[in-house]
Enzyme design. Structure first.
Site, PDB file in Angstrom:
ATOM      1  N   ARG A 164       0.714  -1.042  -0.249  1.00 53.30           N
ATOM      2  CA  ARG A 164       0.000  -0.092  -0.015  1.00 53.30           C
ATOM      3  C   ARG A 164       1.193   1.242   0.100  1.00 53.30           C
ATOM      4  NH1 ARG A 164      -3.125   2.778   4.421  1.00 53.30           N
ATOM      5  NH2 ARG A 164      -5.263   3.315   3.292  1.00 53.30           N
ATOM      6  N   HIS A 204       0.401   4.409  -1.893  1.00 54.85           N
ATOM      7  CA  HIS A 204       0.275   6.044  -1.997  1.00 54.85           C
ATOM      8  C   HIS A 204       1.273   6.918  -3.009  1.00 54.85           C
ATOM      9  CE1 HIS A 204      -3.054   5.019   1.064  1.00 54.85           C
ATOM     10  NE2 HIS A 204      -3.363   4.751  -0.016  1.00 54.85           N
ATOM     11  N   ASP A 205       2.408   6.046  -2.992  1.00 56.59           N
ATOM     12  CA  ASP A 205       3.781   6.965  -3.732  1.00 56.59           C
ATOM     13  C   ASP A 205       3.650   7.076  -5.039  1.00 56.59           C
ATOM     14  OD1 ASP A 205       6.239   7.771  -3.570  1.00 56.59           O
ATOM     15  OD2 ASP A 205       6.922   6.322  -3.882  1.00 56.59           O
ATOM     16  N   ASN A 239      -3.638   9.271   4.899  1.00 56.45           N
ATOM     17  CA  ASN A 239      -2.060   8.088   5.380  1.00 56.45           C
ATOM     18  C   ASN A 239      -2.249   7.864   6.815  1.00 56.45           C
ATOM     19  OD1 ASN A 239      -1.676   7.297   2.582  1.00 56.45           O
ATOM     20  ND2 ASN A 239      -0.166   9.485   2.318  1.00 56.45           N
ATOM     21  N   HIS A 266      -6.332  -5.851  -2.337  1.00 55.37           N
ATOM     22  CA  HIS A 266      -7.093  -5.502  -0.943  1.00 55.37           C
ATOM     23  C   HIS A 266      -7.444  -7.763  -0.515  1.00 55.37           C
ATOM     24  CE1 HIS A 266      -8.883  -1.877  -1.341  1.00 55.37           C
ATOM     25  NE2 HIS A 266      -7.179  -1.757  -0.941  1.00 55.37           N
ATOM     26  N   THR A 268      -9.320 -15.365   2.480  1.00 52.85           N
ATOM     27  CA  THR A 268      -8.202 -15.970   3.254  1.00 52.85           C
ATOM     28  C   THR A 268      -7.759 -14.160   3.674  1.00 52.85           C
ATOM     29  OG1 THR A 268      -7.951 -15.641   0.865  1.00 52.85           O
ATOM     30  CG2 THR A 268      -7.860 -17.785   1.977  1.00 52.85           C
ATOM     31  N   ASP A 294      -4.039 -14.098  -3.052  1.00 53.81           N
ATOM     32  CA  ASP A 294      -4.615 -14.690  -3.456  1.00 53.81           C
ATOM     33  C   ASP A 294      -5.641 -14.311  -4.305  1.00 53.81           C
ATOM     34  OD1 ASP A 294      -6.486 -14.527  -2.256  1.00 53.81           O
ATOM     35  OD2 ASP A 294      -6.940 -16.840  -1.511  1.00 53.81           O
TER      36      ASP A 294
HETATM   37  C1  HEM Z   1      -9.340   1.370  -5.844  1.00 53.18           C
HETATM   38  C2  HEM Z   1      -8.354   2.214  -4.670  1.00 53.18           C
HETATM   39  C3  HEM Z   1      -8.445   1.810  -3.591  1.00 53.18           C
HETATM   40  C4  HEM Z   1      -9.143   2.087  -2.560  1.00 53.18           C
HETATM   41  C5  HEM Z   1     -10.680   3.398  -2.469  1.00 53.18           C
HETATM   42  C6  HEM Z   1      -8.643   1.515  -1.614  1.00 53.18           C
HETATM   43  C7  HEM Z   1      -8.368   1.695   0.248  1.00 53.18           C
HETATM   44  C8  HEM Z   1      -8.134   1.249   0.716  1.00 53.18           C
HETATM   45  C9  HEM Z   1      -9.027   1.934   2.047  1.00 53.18           C
HETATM   46  C10 HEM Z   1      -9.974   2.815   2.666  1.00 53.18           C
HETATM   47  C11 HEM Z   1      -7.646   0.841   3.390  1.00 53.18           C
HETATM   48  C12 HEM Z   1      -8.343   0.674   4.880  1.00 53.18           C
HETATM   49  C13 HEM Z   1      -6.877   1.916   5.267  1.00 53.18           C
HETATM   50  C14 HEM Z   1      -7.727   2.037   6.303  1.00 53.18           C
HETATM   51  O1  HEM Z   1      -7.928   1.422   7.064  1.00 53.18           O
HETATM   52  O2  HEM Z   1      -6.383   2.492   7.233  1.00 53.18           O
HETATM   53  C15 HEM Z   1      -6.845  -0.195   2.171  1.00 53.18           C
HETATM   54  C16 HEM Z   1      -5.979  -0.904   2.808  1.00 53.18           C
HETATM   55  C17 HEM Z   1      -5.134  -1.615   1.917  1.00 53.18           C
HETATM   56  N1  HEM Z   1      -4.767  -1.236   0.554  1.00 53.18           N
HETATM   57 FE1  HEM Z   1      -6.196   0.058  -0.253  1.00 53.18          FE
HETATM   58  N2  HEM Z   1      -7.691   1.508  -1.730  1.00 53.18           N
HETATM   59  C18 HEM Z   1      -7.215   1.192  -2.704  1.00 53.18           C
HETATM   60  C19 HEM Z   1      -6.675   0.523  -4.283  1.00 53.18           C
HETATM   61  C20 HEM Z   1      -5.280   0.151  -3.622  1.00 53.18           C
HETATM   62  C21 HEM Z   1      -4.294  -0.635  -4.701  1.00 53.18           C
HETATM   63  C22 HEM Z   1      -4.241   0.231  -5.854  1.00 53.18           C
HETATM   64  C23 HEM Z   1      -3.359  -1.532  -3.928  1.00 53.18           C
HETATM   65  C24 HEM Z   1      -1.990  -1.740  -4.241  1.00 53.18           C
HETATM   66  C25 HEM Z   1      -1.688  -2.006  -5.448  1.00 53.18           C
HETATM   67  C26 HEM Z   1      -3.834  -1.520  -2.689  1.00 53.18           C
HETATM   68  C27 HEM Z   1      -3.685  -1.170  -1.299  1.00 53.18           C
HETATM   69  C28 HEM Z   1      -4.104  -2.303   0.119  1.00 53.18           C
HETATM   70  C29 HEM Z   1      -3.720  -2.550   1.079  1.00 53.18           C
HETATM   71  C30 HEM Z   1      -2.601  -4.228   0.740  1.00 53.18           C
HETATM   72  C31 HEM Z   1      -4.359  -2.359   2.196  1.00 53.18           C
HETATM   73  C32 HEM Z   1      -4.156  -3.196   3.277  1.00 53.18           C
HETATM   74  C33 HEM Z   1      -2.899  -2.429   4.403  1.00 53.18           C
HETATM   75  C34 HEM Z   1      -2.493  -2.943   5.383  1.00 53.18           C
HETATM   76  O3  HEM Z   1      -3.211  -3.849   6.411  1.00 53.18           O
HETATM   77  O4  HEM Z   1      -1.876  -2.096   6.435  1.00 53.18           O
HETATM   78  N3  HEM Z   1      -5.136  -0.488  -2.578  1.00 53.18           N
HETATM   79  N4  HEM Z   1      -7.419   0.734   0.617  1.00 53.18           N
END
Ligand code: HEM
Ligand SMILES: *[C@@H]1O[C@H](CO)[C@@H](O)[C@H](O)[C@H]1NC(C)=O
Ligand SMILES: *[C@@H]1O[C@H](CO)[C@@H](O)[C@H](O)[C@H]1NC(C)=O
Length: 331
Positions: A63, A67-68, A95, A195, A250, A255
């Site tokens: 993530r 975000h970078d 962030n 996700h 999972t 996956d």
């Molecule tokens: C499509 C639009 C996207 C939205 C609206 C979105 C939004 C979010 C939100 C709201 C969270 C939870 C943050 C929190 O509650 O602290 C999250 C977590 C996460 N996002 Fe996204 N995201 C998007 C796309 C992506 C993309 C493109 C990636 C990576 C390629 C990504 C990877 C992740 C990961 C791995 C987590 C879990 C991080 C952790 O557990 O520390 N997301 N995202």
């Protein structure tokens, strides 16, 4: 005739040489082959060790790279801390109290500086940490393109504009990806598959649980058993700080279960479920494809991660190689 032809060829060669010099330097998989041969091992070891005690860290690192890249390109701008002259992206809505892994990046950097001082950019380390995290999480491997340079600036306001929000509709998600030069269908669906790992706070999806969109009812695209579980984790007037898994089936494996969750109305964020539940959307068939084939998902996830890693990179003599990822050199 013969002479004219050879002059032509020479002129053409000269033009091509000129053109190749003026073309912006490209990233390459072998960028640090001679200057930092241990790099891949260092990144792998630090991330593997961190994952051992914190199975969530890979998600957090993937993530961080995302975000970078969405804010002035993949230039490690997200790692710059707040100072008198830096308006830190770490304080942007998406962030603050949310991004993790800054300490792991600093740990990687300190090893890398010991072996190859002043050589490797923090932006490249973010791209490598994301790839290694995919590998460790059971997802695809890919050859990371390298040669990025680190920014001299950060932009919190742009972070607020460019990082998509969990309450976005499909049209807004598509616009956000398109703005980055990514494909609003393929890259959007494949990268949302990240996700399949990690956690989210109640505050980012509680809007779906009680009074969705001012209807007085929960989001109708939420499975009723899953809704009940989520309501127990996130009470209506709670502080929103509790965490739950983004992938209910999972949670720690990279996956394709994320996509079958969407098909059974168990996407956690509105932005997840939009991909499958928006009537007539061109994203639906891709969700089906990735849900049916881990191979198809792996292949496209790797390709889309590489594409994301190319967004707005600094190369050549642009930017700098930071000696500490949290600060611009000499500050
Ligand atoms: C499509 C639009 C996207 C939205 C609206 C979105 C939004 C979010 C939100 C709201 C969270 C939870 C943050 C929190 O509650 O602290 C999250 C977590 C996460 N996002 Fe996204 N995201 C998007 C796309 C992506 C993309 C493109 C990636 C990576 C390629 C990504 C990877 C992740 C990961 C791995 C987590 C879990 C991080 C952790 O557990 O520390 N997301 N995202
Ligand atoms: C940079 O800021 C983060 C919080 O955003 C903090 O955890 C970290 O310790 C800071 N780094 C340094 C070197 O001060
Ligand atoms: C929310 O409601 C507005 C109008 O009341 C509607 O246009 C919009 O599509 C709704 N959003 C969702 C995600 O259902």
């Amino acid at each position: 005739m013969c002479c004219n032809y050879s002059i032509c060829v020479r002129v053409l060669v000269a033009l091509l040489l000129c053109a190749s010099v003026s073309i912006k330097a490209q990233l390459s998989t072998t960028f640090y082959l001679r200057t930092c041969p241990n790099l891949q091992h260092i990144v792998f070891d630090v991330v593997a060790k961190a994952s051992f005690s914190d199975p969530r860290i890979g998600a957090s690192l993937i993530r961080l790279h995302f975000h970078d890249c969405f804010v002035q390109g993949c230039d490690a701008s997200i790692l710059l801390n707040k100072t008198a002259t830096i308006d830190s992206e770490q304080d942007a809505f998406a962030n603050a109290n949310s991004i993790r892994g800054l300490d792991v990046m600093n740990n990687i950097k300190s090893y890398v500086e010991r072996f190859c001082p002043g050589t490797v950019s923090c932006a490249d380390m973010l791209a490598m940490a994301a790839e290694v995290s995919s590998e460790i999480g059971g997802g695809p491997q890919w050859k990371v393109l390298l040669g990025r340079r680190d920014s001299l600036t950060a932009n919190r306001i742009l972070a607020n504009q460019n990082i998509p929000a969990p309450s976005f509709t499909l049209d807004q998600l598509k616009a956000s990806f398109q703005k980055q030069g990514l494909d609003p269908t393929t890259d959007l669906v494949a990268l949302s598959g990240a996700h399949t790992i990690g956690r989210a706070h109640c505050r980012v999806f509680v809007n779906r649980l009680y009074n969705f969109n001012n209807t007085g009812n929960p989001d109708p695209t939420l499975d009723s058993d899953y809704l009940q579980t989520l309501q127990e984790i996130c009470p209506q007037n709670g502080n929103g700080d509790s965490l739950t898994n983004l992938d209910v089936s999972t949670p720690n494996t990279l996956d394709n279960r994320y996509y079958s969750n969407l098909r059974s109305q168990r996407g956690l964020l509105q932005s997840d479920q939009e991909l499958y539940s928006t009537p007539g959307a061109d994203t639906i068939s891709l969700v089906d494809t990735y849900s049916n084939s881990k191979i198809a998902f792996n292949q496209q996830f790797a390709q889309s991660m590489i594409k994301m890693g190319n967004i707005g990179v600094l190369t050549g003599d642009q930017g700098e190689i930071r000696s500490h990822c949290n600060f611009v050199n000499g500050s």
